[in-house]
Structures are given as C-alpha cells and as structure tokens.
Scaffold this motif. Sequence first.
Motif, PDB file in Angstrom:
ATOM      1  N   LYS A 173      34.403  40.577  40.181  1.00  0.00           N
ATOM      2  CA  LYS A 173      33.258  40.584  39.139  1.00  0.00           C
ATOM      3  C   LYS A 173      33.562  41.497  37.885  1.00  0.00           C
ATOM      4  N   GLU A 174      34.331  42.531  38.040  1.00  0.00           N
ATOM      5  CA  GLU A 174      34.446  43.461  36.780  1.00  0.00           C
ATOM      6  C   GLU A 174      35.715  42.929  35.884  1.00  0.00           C
ATOM      7  N   ASP A 175      36.897  42.576  36.595  1.00  0.00           N
ATOM      8  CA  ASP A 175      38.015  41.938  35.637  1.00  0.00           C
ATOM      9  C   ASP A 175      38.500  40.873  36.513  1.00  0.00           C
ATOM     10  N   PRO A 176      38.207  39.798  36.393  1.00  0.00           N
ATOM     11  CA  PRO A 176      38.816  38.605  37.362  1.00  0.00           C
ATOM     12  C   PRO A 176      40.172  38.271  36.955  1.00  0.00           C
ATOM     13  N   PHE A 177      40.671  38.694  35.821  1.00  0.00           N
ATOM     14  CA  PHE A 177      42.097  38.113  35.284  1.00  0.00           C
ATOM     15  C   PHE A 177      43.256  39.339  35.204  1.00  0.00           C
ATOM     16  N   HIS A 178      42.765  40.340  36.035  1.00  0.00           N
ATOM     17  CA  HIS A 178      43.668  41.514  36.009  1.00  0.00           C
ATOM     18  C   HIS A 178      43.730  42.030  37.319  1.00  0.00           C
ATOM     19  N   ILE A 221      48.905  43.844  35.778  1.00  0.00           N
ATOM     20  CA  ILE A 221      49.296  42.367  35.615  1.00  0.00           C
ATOM     21  C   ILE A 221      48.147  41.504  35.314  1.00  0.00           C
ATOM     22  N   GLU A 222      48.516  40.610  34.514  1.00  0.00           N
ATOM     23  CA  GLU A 222      47.457  39.551  34.073  1.00  0.00           C
ATOM     24  C   GLU A 222      47.893  38.432  35.192  1.00  0.00           C
ATOM     25  N   ILE A 223      46.756  37.582  35.782  1.00  0.00           N
ATOM     26  CA  ILE A 223      46.834  36.416  36.538  1.00  0.00           C
ATOM     27  C   ILE A 223      46.281  35.250  35.976  1.00  0.00           C
ATOM     28  N   THR A 224      46.620  33.777  36.557  1.00  0.00           N
ATOM     29  CA  THR A 224      46.224  32.798  35.764  1.00  0.00           C
ATOM     30  C   THR A 224      44.854  32.509  36.239  1.00  0.00           C
ATOM     31  N   HIS A 225      44.460  32.952  37.315  1.00  0.00           N
ATOM     32  CA  HIS A 225      43.242  32.513  37.987  1.00  0.00           C
ATOM     33  C   HIS A 225      42.554  33.287  38.755  1.00  0.00           C
ATOM     34  N   ALA A 226      41.235  33.397  38.497  1.00  0.00           N
ATOM     35  CA  ALA A 226      40.425  34.441  39.345  1.00  0.00           C
ATOM     36  C   ALA A 226      40.571  34.057  40.954  1.00  0.00           C
ATOM     37  N   ILE A 227      40.619  35.153  41.717  1.00  0.00           N
ATOM     38  CA  ILE A 227      40.976  34.967  43.118  1.00  0.00           C
ATOM     39  C   ILE A 227      39.274  35.061  43.730  1.00  0.00           C
TER      40      ILE A 227
END
Length: 583
Positions: A118-123, A160-166
């Motif tokens: 919810k707060e930061d889906p790509f980190h 780290i930055e991720i490609t997709h939200a989990i």
Amino acid sequence: MTENDSIITPSPPLIYTAFRLGFRVISHLFFREIQTTGTHLVPSSDPCIFIVGPHANQFIDGVTLLSRNPRHSYVLMASVSYNRPLIGHVGKILSAIPVVRPQDIVHKGTGSITYSEKEDPFHILGENTQFTQELNPRDFIIFGKNYKGHVARVISDTCIEITHAIPNTNTTFYTSFKIAPHVDQTPVYNEVHDYLNRNECITVFPEGGSHDRPEMLPLKAGFAVMALGAMAENPELISKLKIVPVGLNYFHPDRFRSRAVVSFGQPISMNPTWVEGFKKGGKEKREAITHLLDQSDEAFKTVTTNAPDYDTLLVIQAARRLYNTKKLTLHQVVELNRHFVTGWIQLKEKEDTRLISLTRKVKLYNDTLSFLGIKDHQVDKLNITPIRASLLLMRRLFKLIILAGLGAPSILANLPLIWATHTISKQKQKEALAGSMVKIAGKDVLATWKIIVAGIAAPMLYGFYAAIYFGYLLKRKPELTIHTKMMRACMIWAIQPILHYILMRLGDSGIDIYKSIKPLFLAVRNPEVGQILRVMRNDLSRDITSFVHEHQDLFFPQLKKDTLHHDSSDKLDVKKSFIHRGK
C-alpha cells in the motif's frame, strides 16, 4: 499402448531404445496398469516440444513418459539431478540437457527486509542488508509465504526497486529473505534450437519441479522462450514446430502396483504474429510469450485433471463415481474426471445452492464409507443375503489363505528389501518437504526412491541368498566341483527375481480378494446397514446424474447434443459419446 501402431517415426539410437525398453520394464513392475492415449496426435517427423505435467512423481515421470513416447526426445534436466551419481549418469547417456534452476541456487540474504504494497509497492527496504554486494538486476528476492520480488534496480545497501508490485502482502515488519540469482539460460536455448533445427524433439516439465499438489503449478516461461526464439532464428520452423501437451494422470502415484494414464493432447501450432512480437522485444515480446503460455495452459486442461484443493478433488471424484455411467476404461475415467472438475468448479464459483447441498451429501456419504471401512464400488456388492455372503466369504478366505501361504516365503525373503525401500523413501520424503515451498507432504518423491532403492538393494539381497546357498554347497556337497557349485549359486541368484515376479502377480489377485472381504463381513454381520448404504447411494447417484444432465453444457462443453445418448433411465452413455468423438 492403444493408438501408436500406425505411427512411423525415425529409428532412435540403439542406446536410447535399450533404455526405453528398460524403462518400460520398470514402469510395468511398479504400475499395475498403464494406458496410453493420443499417440496418433504426435507429429511423425516435425520438431516437437513435449510439455509434460503435472510433475507429480519426480524421476518416475520421465521413466513413464520415455517408455510411452513414440518419438525420440531429449529431456531438459535440472543440473542438481544431472550431477547426481545414478540419475545423472542415466541423463548423460541419454544426452539430457542440464538446466540450472534459480530455485536450486537460492541462498539466504544478509539482514532483514520490510515491504508494504500500500505505502510503497515498487520498493523493498532493508535493515543491516548488503543489497549492493548480494543483489543484481533481474535477481529475485523471496520472503514470507513464497512472495517474490523481481529486482529492477539496486539503489543502495538498504533499498531496491522491483519491477512489479507483490500482491496479497501485509508485511509491515522486518523479516529474513532469500535470494534467487538470475541465471543466463542462453547456452541451453542454443542447444535446444540446434535440436529443433534438426527436426528433433525436446521434453520439458514446465512446472519447474515435482510436487504433490492436486492442481498444476503455474507454467514457467522457459519452453515458450525456447520455441519462439527458435522460430525467430529460423522462420522455417514456424510452420513445422509443434508443442505437444502430455498429461500424466496417476491413481495414487506413490503406491506400488497403482495405475496411470499417459495422455498426448492436440499439438499447438505456432502463430506467426507471436514470433514477430517476440522479435520486437520489450512489451510485445512479453505478450507473445504470455499468449503461448495461455494456449499451453488451455491445452493442459484437455489432458490433465486439476482441482483447487484436495478436499474438492475428493468430492468431485466421488461425484464422478456416483454419476450413472457404464463401466469405463482408465482413459475414460480420467476424461470424465476432467469434465467433472471443469463443471463443478464453475458452479461452485457461482455458489449454486443445489451444488452446495450435493457437496454436503457427498461428504456425508464419504465419511460413512470411511467409518465402515469400505469403498464406493463395493456398496452394490452388499445386495446379498447373509447366507450367500457367508459362503462367499469362506470361499474367498480359503483362497486368500492359499495365496498367503504361497506368498509368505517371498514376503519373508524380501523383508529386508521392504524395510529398506520404506525407510529410505520416507527419509527422502522428509528432506524433499523441508527443501520445498510448494510440496504438501512430499509424496512426489516416494515412488522414485522406492524404485532406486529396490533397483540397488534387490540384486544385492538376491546375491546374499545365493552366497548362503553357495556356502551350503561347499559344506554339504563336497562331491560337486567348484564350477558346478558356482553355476548353481548363479542360477539361484537369477531365478529369484522371476519367482518374485510371479508371486507379485499372484499378490495382485490376493489384494483384490482381501479388499472384497470387508463388504462381505458387513453383509453377514449387519445386512441392514448394507441396505441403508445402497439406498443412500442410489438416491445420491440419481440426484447427481440429474444435476449433471441439467448442466451438461458445463460438464461436457465439447460434446454436441446429438452425441449424447440416453437410455430408458435417462443415463448418459459416456462411453458411446467418447467413441463418437474419437471418430
């Protein structure tokens, strides 16, 4: 085999043929019956990628498939298995293609992480972590209940930055994590492309690893990348390359002398637009791969039976048995199971009230049978008078005693072998379960290790008994020459597996007789219960048959109305409709 007599295929190498024969012997010994269907659908000369599932029986899946596949095929094999002493040697001899799987080189990361969708889906944030040293773009970071984040960029040691939200994560606390490094599979793809360019066949288990779940795992994209990549390099393959789905349908896969059906499905032809999209790369490449995966997933539904959970599978299988049909072959049972799973799940998602009521009744019926210790197919046999049941019971007990007397020496002689196979397979089951995040009980490794242990221990045990007999000859038969004594000992060693095979076949009959005794005891001891059970089954069978006919468009979507034949009791003659479809 039922349909492959007319298939003309190139002669495979002699070594492959010898192993194929050996695998056929192994599968014949372990399984009581194996049926093979759809081999007429396999292209006779064009290159193929066989995608096989579900991967429910570890190395036995490969043994079963290679012994039944009409085409010579090269199997993609996990490197951890390829490097094992026995399995690996077989793989090397058969020119298997080793593949390093990310899950085989997973290791624990330093520190702990936290993630909030919810707060930061790509980190993903870390504490006491060393992301810059331990992670690279395209690696996977694994935490919690098999949550996976695909690394897009390493920002710092703690971010780290991720490609997709989990999705479906509620993690707000720091937790340990594992790292699955990205593996460059280019050498594997190049080797596969070489085989396909020579009109050879490849076998892939696209779930990635064996498991004992009632449903198939999501398909890995590797085989789709192989197929599209090969066609991108060689456009001539677009019209030739086929992907053939193969369903391995087991009845109790971990049990000795169980049954299986190997189903070859309709080959998937390649769409040229997928290849063009693959060549362009980026989003269009991912879409092309997704299209092929979706097609393959749909193709698997025609050759496998998948249920969302084990309890649902038990209910659906019971409903299929209660459905009013004539006696079916193994293949027809599998196909009917597949139809029932499809229709049952769709109605369950719609929260059909009648389905909910039937599910409750089926569970009650199953629990009643379990309490009484009998099977569904034995209920009809309770329609017998106590006197006749007593006579039949005595006759079968007499037969069972005779068979037990014949088989007792073999059982006693094989007790060390039985103990070894049971103990080692159970130990391997525990190890497999501890090292997996997808297995339920680790039953997928039991059959493999039973066969491996038996293959090694049985000759040693028979050799031990032959050595004892040789010692007896040395002590008690001094008039015989050493050569004669050794020849007799060798004959004892060679004749033991033949005798044990004969007694094993007699044991199949003994098990059938033993299973038939419980309902006879019930018919003698409490015939009223048998009457109640038969009424209960008949009522439930009538309700399920009526329910299925009302929703036959969901349960049998591929059957046209003019292929549905009903008798005077309004029963669906599935056997005739299956034959009609085959024509």
